[in-house]
Design a protein around this motif. Structure first.
Motif, PDB file in Angstrom:
ATOM      1  N   ALA A  55      -7.656  -4.316   5.782  1.00  0.00           N
ATOM      2  CA  ALA A  55      -6.777  -4.701   6.895  1.00  0.00           C
ATOM      3  C   ALA A  55      -6.268  -6.127   6.737  1.00  0.00           C
ATOM      4  CB  ALA A  55      -7.517  -4.560   8.225  1.00  0.00           C
ATOM      5  N   ARG A  56      -6.890  -6.887   5.868  1.00  0.00           N
ATOM      6  CA  ARG A  56      -6.471  -8.281   5.684  1.00  0.00           C
ATOM      7  C   ARG A  56      -5.679  -8.506   4.393  1.00  0.00           C
ATOM      8  NH1 ARG A  56      -9.784 -11.475   9.443  1.00  0.00           N
ATOM      9  NH2 ARG A  56     -11.021  -9.911  10.519  1.00  0.00           N
ATOM     10  N   VAL A  57      -5.260  -7.418   3.768  1.00  0.00           N
ATOM     11  CA  VAL A  57      -4.406  -7.516   2.573  1.00  0.00           C
ATOM     12  C   VAL A  57      -3.089  -6.823   2.902  1.00  0.00           C
ATOM     13  CG1 VAL A  57      -4.155  -6.958   0.126  1.00  0.00           C
ATOM     14  CG2 VAL A  57      -6.421  -7.503   1.062  1.00  0.00           C
ATOM     15  N   HIS A  58      -1.992  -7.550   2.771  1.00  0.00           N
ATOM     16  CA  HIS A  58      -0.711  -7.056   3.282  1.00  0.00           C
ATOM     17  C   HIS A  58       0.311  -6.845   2.180  1.00  0.00           C
ATOM     18  CE1 HIS A  58      -2.522  -8.169   7.054  1.00  0.00           C
ATOM     19  NE2 HIS A  58      -2.720  -9.384   6.589  1.00  0.00           N
ATOM     20  N   PRO A  59       0.890  -5.654   2.135  1.00  0.00           N
ATOM     21  CA  PRO A  59       2.037  -5.461   1.244  1.00  0.00           C
ATOM     22  C   PRO A  59       3.169  -6.365   1.709  1.00  0.00           C
ATOM     23  CG  PRO A  59       1.813  -3.583   2.734  1.00  0.00           C
ATOM     24  CD  PRO A  59       0.622  -4.462   2.966  1.00  0.00           C
ATOM     25  N   ILE A  60       3.929  -6.919   0.779  1.00  0.00           N
ATOM     26  CA  ILE A  60       4.953  -7.890   1.210  1.00  0.00           C
ATOM     27  C   ILE A  60       6.266  -7.213   1.584  1.00  0.00           C
ATOM     28  CG2 ILE A  60       3.876  -9.745  -0.145  1.00  0.00           C
ATOM     29  CD1 ILE A  60       6.373  -9.556  -2.035  1.00  0.00           C
ATOM     30  N   ARG A  61       6.459  -5.950   1.165  1.00  0.00           N
ATOM     31  CA  ARG A  61       7.669  -5.182   1.529  1.00  0.00           C
ATOM     32  C   ARG A  61       8.954  -5.978   1.345  1.00  0.00           C
ATOM     33  NH1 ARG A  61       4.879  -1.095   4.178  1.00  0.00           N
ATOM     34  NH2 ARG A  61       3.176  -1.821   5.495  1.00  0.00           N
ATOM     35  N   HIS A  62       9.051  -6.700   0.250  1.00  0.00           N
ATOM     36  CA  HIS A  62      10.267  -7.483   0.022  1.00  0.00           C
ATOM     37  C   HIS A  62      11.371  -6.584  -0.526  1.00  0.00           C
ATOM     38  CE1 HIS A  62      12.727 -10.991  -0.938  1.00  0.00           C
ATOM     39  NE2 HIS A  62      13.105 -10.281  -1.991  1.00  0.00           N
ATOM     40  N   LYS A  63      12.526  -6.681   0.089  1.00  0.00           N
ATOM     41  CA  LYS A  63      13.692  -5.920  -0.367  1.00  0.00           C
ATOM     42  C   LYS A  63      14.887  -6.848  -0.265  1.00  0.00           C
ATOM     43  CE  LYS A  63      15.267  -1.144   0.075  1.00  0.00           C
ATOM     44  NZ  LYS A  63      14.757  -0.736  -1.245  1.00  0.00           N
ATOM     45  N   GLY A  64      15.295  -7.403  -1.399  1.00  0.00           N
ATOM     46  CA  GLY A  64      16.355  -8.409  -1.360  1.00  0.00           C
ATOM     47  C   GLY A  64      17.533  -8.012  -2.223  1.00  0.00           C
ATOM     48  N   ARG A  65      18.325  -8.993  -2.562  1.00  0.00           N
ATOM     49  CA  ARG A  65      19.503  -8.722  -3.376  1.00  0.00           C
ATOM     50  C   ARG A  65      19.111  -8.541  -4.842  1.00  0.00           C
ATOM     51  NH1 ARG A  65      24.481 -12.973  -3.936  1.00  0.00           N
ATOM     52  NH2 ARG A  65      25.561 -11.917  -5.644  1.00  0.00           N
ATOM     53  N   TYR A  66      18.128  -9.325  -5.296  1.00  0.00           N
ATOM     54  CA  TYR A  66      17.752  -9.292  -6.709  1.00  0.00           C
ATOM     55  C   TYR A  66      16.409  -8.618  -6.952  1.00  0.00           C
ATOM     56  CZ  TYR A  66      21.425 -12.833  -6.961  1.00  0.00           C
ATOM     57  OH  TYR A  66      22.607 -13.499  -6.859  1.00  0.00           O
ATOM     58  N   TYR A  67      15.530  -8.641  -5.976  1.00  0.00           N
ATOM     59  CA  TYR A  67      14.173  -8.136  -6.190  1.00  0.00           C
ATOM     60  C   TYR A  67      13.735  -7.194  -5.080  1.00  0.00           C
ATOM     61  CZ  TYR A  67      14.091 -11.887  -9.588  1.00  0.00           C
ATOM     62  OH  TYR A  67      14.392 -12.700 -10.638  1.00  0.00           O
ATOM     63  N   ASP A  68      12.898  -6.252  -5.490  1.00  0.00           N
ATOM     64  CA  ASP A  68      12.399  -5.229  -4.588  1.00  0.00           C
ATOM     65  C   ASP A  68      10.901  -5.085  -4.889  1.00  0.00           C
ATOM     66  OD1 ASP A  68      11.988  -3.029  -3.049  1.00  0.00           O
ATOM     67  OD2 ASP A  68      13.391  -1.717  -4.107  1.00  0.00           O
ATOM     68  N   VAL A  69      10.069  -5.699  -4.082  1.00  0.00           N
ATOM     69  CA  VAL A  69       8.625  -5.725  -4.345  1.00  0.00           C
ATOM     70  C   VAL A  69       7.889  -5.247  -3.092  1.00  0.00           C
ATOM     71  CG1 VAL A  69       6.650  -7.133  -5.051  1.00  0.00           C
ATOM     72  CG2 VAL A  69       8.930  -7.695  -5.915  1.00  0.00           C
TER      73      VAL A  69
END
Lengths: 463, 463
Positions: free
Chosen positions: A194-208
């Motif tokens: 519960a204390r480890v979080h996916p970052i769900r980054h979705k940008g113009r250049y990167y998708d993590v």
């Protein structure tokens, strides 16, 4: 009270760095760059001398503007062959206890997800002593070999850089909470999911989408260096960097750079005095003035003009092979040539520099000044440079690395310490803790501290 | 004459590798993976014991098939957190004089141009002791975080892998001639540019026009490991690998793997006996049989069934959370489940394994056998495994890494040496020289030796 002067050692994993030609000196053993022993010996010397850090530059490409090919760079060993600087970090970390280790890595050489893991690993192994020099530009030859075709436009490169920073900040700062790792053998709980979080980054250049693979390291985000010179680069530095490097041949040029970067930090809402500035310099010294001057003359005999022009051509984009060595540089009528050489000629404003003179200037210690004299003379000059420019310290280039650094440690460090201007026995701790005098983590006002994983693009730019 | 038996240590830069749950053992100090000291202590022990190499596995992703999420992997520390293995190589190289250092790196994680430099640097620093485990597959979660969307198809992945190998062979083997670097101080010639060749690679996946950035390292191409199990993977291994890893619970399964990989090598025109095969095993020993059995019982009490199923689910693609622990595995009716479990049940062909039993098998030492007993009993079993399967040695997993390896070095190595089956004091040299008994460079028949930079695609596949 007069400000403390800081030293940083400017190095590269290559036979010949900022003094092309000096590898031919009889006492040069430049091939030792291939060995662990060389780096350990150097790092222990610097730690003994109270240096802030060893700083490993990198370019990942070849200087091929001069005569439109890489031949001169190869022939004169101008930053080629060039090994990976990252591999030196674990060695140096293990051989020292408090020396910082700065390393250059350009964005776009590596995906932020793997890069973040690489850096966290080094921060763990060094117990928080890793620094990262964020480079956004690179040589065309590097871009071609990475299949990038040609470089992105200058400003677009900085947009990508901002997003890259956002991804790595999310991984380093937000993915694992401080108390996520439990190592609770009784309950069989290694980590609280519960204390480890996916970052769900979705940008113009990167998708993590996922979470960082490493548990939090001492500094989380490595200590951040930058050396952007353009207006957009200076803004990037002002936003992200905790220390910057400036290379200029005169106090006036360096002061202008220091003032600009501090003003830009203020605009970004950061404390301008918390941003450290190191000015490049080569110190040539000895027990007496005569000894120092003799050493300088000896070094000068090993300057290689063609090698220096290879470097200068790569930096400026001007092929100096097209000009006579006796041409004065004011006749080199291109934008890149003018702007690069403007700062050079600022070293001696009244003078008409020839190409040869410019090469001879660059050929020993690169774009910074040579500070020569006995220990008191050198200390006087270092003090006045710091006092007149507002820089915090020096990024010291070398002609013969071990020899020059030994002389600085033996002669200059004690002289500055005697004057109350140098801390020869720093306490240790993380690199950030040592340099900024605070904790191991990014300051609260830093964009990496404000990054938010709740929204896909948290807009660290919208400060 | 009976063949010499080889040992390799199977490790990973993570708290818990092939024995999930064992980090909860009272004598486990799994958090030491974060420190240089742990790796140096382990490496020096292995070198002292005459091991061929320490082998660092890697996955760059999370086991998230079990219960369709990463929670179980995190909770039980199943190969997460997971640090970069590359950072350990310089440390281990400096702390040892002859131990090989194998490291896993998947293609597509990094561009071949930067990867080639990273490896050459490590080969220089280790004086020719680096090995590379070429991984072509990877976890879906890794692909997603690298922005690859989803993985390439299985066969296309191997086409890309072949081209990747071609690029790095060109950089390592053909770019710099042996006598390109002159370091001629008199003439001021560091490198002869005529002996450094741009590789001009232009393929389907990669476009690398330039030359390698590093001067030739002792091995040039690192010693090559591979562990491909599929038919296409076995062909890739047969073409490129100099050593392979096999994991199987029974001699029959391992023998089948050894025969297949040697036959495939023969098809590729290579000497099948020059291809080393290491079979995975966990050795549990002690001064007496009773001591060894007591140790095994103690270890078994720390097996974590859910952690083991997390690993097994990741390997097979079957979410074992959907099955009762008492279900026999023959009821798990999916292709991936069947094929993975077929080899498992081969350990005891007459028996119906339950999910729990499978987990308990996997949960200690992974997919290989546990070889238990006093030193003579263990040596007897190791000899018969080698003699019956045709493998060359063992890739030794652990329950408690330092403790298990110490017992092997103190008890098993002398026993095997006494029997003339182990070389407890190897001579040293490069990893390839030590393992293949020849020079430091690839054998003439190897595709990396035949690579040609005269044509853009030299067709190393067209052997």
């Amino acid at each position: 009270m007069a400000r403390r002067i800081r030293f940083n050692a400017f190095q590269m994993n290559t036979p010949s760095h900022q003094s092309p030609g000096l590898w031919t000196h009889p006492r040069s053993d430049s091939e030792r760059y291939l060995t662990s022993g060389y780096w350990i010996e150097l790092a222990q010397l610097l730690e003994h001398g109270g240096f802030d850090a060893i700083f490993l530059a990198d370019v990942l490409g070849v200087y091929d503007v001069y005569r439109k090919g890489p031949e001169a760079a190869l022939r004169h060993g101008v930053q080629v062959p060039l090994n990976d600087p990252m591999a030196l970090v674990p060695l140096i970390a293990h051989a020292t206890t408090r020396l910082g280790i700065g390393v250059t890595a350009a964005l776009t050489y590596e995906h932020p997800y793997t890069f973040a893991r690489r850096i966290s690993t080094l921060d763990h192994l060094s117990r928080g002593r890793i620094g990262w020099n964020v480079v956004t530009g690179y040589l065309d030859s590097a871009a071609r070999n990475l299949g990038l075709g040609q470089q992105l436009g200058h400003d677009e490169r900085y947009d990508l850089a901002d997003e890259y920073m956002e991804v790595v900040y999310k991984l380093w700062e937000r993915s694992w909470e401080d108390d996520a790792v439990k190592r609770d053998k009784e309950r069989g709980v290694h980590t609280d999911p519960a204390r480890v979080h996916p970052i769900r980054h979705k940008g113009r250049y990167y998708d993590v989408p996922g979470f960082h693979l490493c548990e939090p390291s001492p500094q989380r985000t490595p200590f951040l260096y930058q050396a952007g010179a353009s207006p957009r680069g200076a803004r990037f530095a002002a936003r992200h960097a905790e220390a910057t490097f400036i290379s200029g041949p005169s106090k006036a040029v360096v002061k202008r750079g220091v003032d600009a970067v501090r003003a830009a930090a203020r605009v970004e809402g950061r404390d301008p005095d918390a941003l450290l500035v190191y000015a490049q310099a080569l110190v040539v010294t000895g027990a007496t003035e005569a000894e120092a001057q003799a050493r300088l003359e000896e070094y000068r005999r090993h300057i290689d003009v063609e090698a220096a022009l290879t470097l200068l051509s790569g930096w400026t984009g001007v092929d100096f092979a097209r000009h006579h060595l006796d041409d004065t540089i004011e006749y080199i009528d291109t934008d890149a040539g003018r702007s690069a050489l403007a700062s050079l000629s600022a070293a001696d404003p009244g003078r008409d520099w020839t190409v040869r003179e410019a090469a001879e200037f660059i050929g020993l210690g690169g774009r910074g000044p040579i500070i020569v004299g006995d220990p008191r003379q050198v200390a006087d000059q270092l003090e006045s440079w710091i006092d007149d420019t507002g820089a915090d310290g020096f990024n010291l280039a070398f002609a013969l690395p071990l020899e020059d650094m030994t002389l600085v440690v033996e002669h200059i460090v004690p002289e500055l310490a005697r004057r109350g201007r140098y801390d020869a026995a720093p306490r240790g701790g993380t690199l950030r803790g040592q340099l900024l005098g605070q904790g191991p983590r990014l300051a609260p006002g830093h964009p990496g501290s404000r990054v938010d994983i709740a929204s896909p693009l948290s807009g660290i730019q919208a400060a």
